[in-house]
Design a protein around this motif. Structure first.
Motif, PDB file in Angstrom:
ATOM      1  N   ASN A 113       0.832  -1.207   0.000  1.00 44.85           N
ATOM      2  CA  ASN A 113       0.000   0.000   0.000  1.00 44.85           C
ATOM      3  C   ASN A 113       0.864   1.255   0.000  1.00 44.85           C
ATOM      4  OD1 ASN A 113      -2.411  -1.474   0.063  1.00 44.85           O
ATOM      5  ND2 ASN A 113      -2.356  -1.630   2.289  1.00 44.85           N
ATOM      6  N   ARG A 121      -6.039   6.980   1.262  1.00 42.10           N
ATOM      7  CA  ARG A 121      -7.131   6.471   2.093  1.00 42.10           C
ATOM      8  C   ARG A 121      -6.927   4.997   2.440  1.00 42.10           C
ATOM      9  NH1 ARG A 121     -12.807   7.947  -0.495  1.00 42.10           N
ATOM     10  NH2 ARG A 121     -13.414   6.778   1.380  1.00 42.10           N
ATOM     11  N   LYS A 122      -6.518   4.214   1.461  1.00 48.52           N
ATOM     12  CA  LYS A 122      -6.299   2.793   1.714  1.00 48.52           C
ATOM     13  C   LYS A 122      -5.141   2.584   2.671  1.00 48.52           C
ATOM     14  CE  LYS A 122      -5.640  -1.614  -0.667  1.00 48.52           C
ATOM     15  NZ  LYS A 122      -5.466  -2.286  -1.992  1.00 48.52           N
ATOM     16  N   SER A 134      -5.375   0.708   6.358  1.00 48.44           N
ATOM     17  CA  SER A 134      -4.532  -0.436   6.703  1.00 48.44           C
ATOM     18  C   SER A 134      -3.643  -0.135   7.903  1.00 48.44           C
ATOM     19  CB  SER A 134      -3.677  -0.835   5.498  1.00 48.44           C
ATOM     20  OG  SER A 134      -2.795   0.217   5.145  1.00 48.44           O
TER      21      SER A 134
END
Length: 211
Positions: free
Chosen positions: A119, A173-174, A178
């Motif tokens: 990510n 955002r991801k 996470s």
């Protein structure tokens, strides 16, 4: 000739010997599914990722970077050429890195390397690509000679920058989600460990053994 009892004893000894040889044999039959074995034989395309937001953004980025690179490669004359060379480097680098990430994510190869924070890797790639596409497009727009290939390269450069910017927002955002989940998991593990340690201290039989 052997009688019936001898034959039964012989059969029992043979079956016992066969069981022992089968147990000691290194070539045991496996019940492991083929899809769970390691290697590249069980690769499958993740259609859910390609149909999702990040997959579509990655496909658009690869196509726009490829188109911008093709447009800049069709220019035969330049003066000065610094802006053209810089745009060529940016578009080619973005195409290679984003294409590699798209391949890893679409085939779930990134799950086989859990040591890397994918990510964060995707966030860094999209953020740098947004910044460098903006700089390269502005420089090429200021130094071009108003030819069709240069104008097309500038247009696709700004389009790629916009798509990378959207991908950066989604990746941020991801990454935050996470990171929050990982911190919550670590805090819950810490609280569970503290609770178990207190229960052990409060047990009198443990104290008597320690004493």
């Amino acid at each position: 000739m052997r009688n019936g009892d001898d034959l039964e004893g012989f059969d029992g000894e043979a079956s016992s010997a066969s069981m022992i040889s089968a147990a000691s044999s290194p070539y045991q039959p496996t019940t492991e599914p083929v899809s769970q074995r390691r290697g590249l034989g069980g690769l499958r395309c993740d259609l859910d990722y390609l149909r999702g937001t990040l997959g579509r953004l990655k496909l658009a980025e690869v196509l726009l970077a490829l188109t911008a690179f093709i447009c800049i490669e069709t220019i035969m004359e330049c003066s000065p050429c610094e802006g053209l060379y810089f745009f060529e480097f940016v578009s080619c680098s973005a195409l290679v890195v984003t294409g590699a990430l798209l391949l890893l994510f679409s085939l779930n190869l990134h799950t086989r390397i859990p040591q890397i924070n994918w990510n964060l890797t995707d966030l860094v790639n999209t953020g740098l690509s947004t910044f460098f596409f903006f700089i390269a497009s502005v420089v090429l727009a200021a130094l071009n000679h108003k030819t069709g290939a240069e104008i097309a390269a500038v247009v696709f450069g700004f389009l790629a920058m916009a798509v990378y910017a959207v991908n950066t927002f989604v990746a941020v955002r991801k990454w935050r989600v996470s990171s929050r989940q990982q911190s919550n998991r670590q805090s819950s593990d810490y609280i569970r460990a503290r609770t178990e340690s207190r229960e052990v201290v409060q047990r009198p039989e443990i104290q008597r053994l320690d004493a």
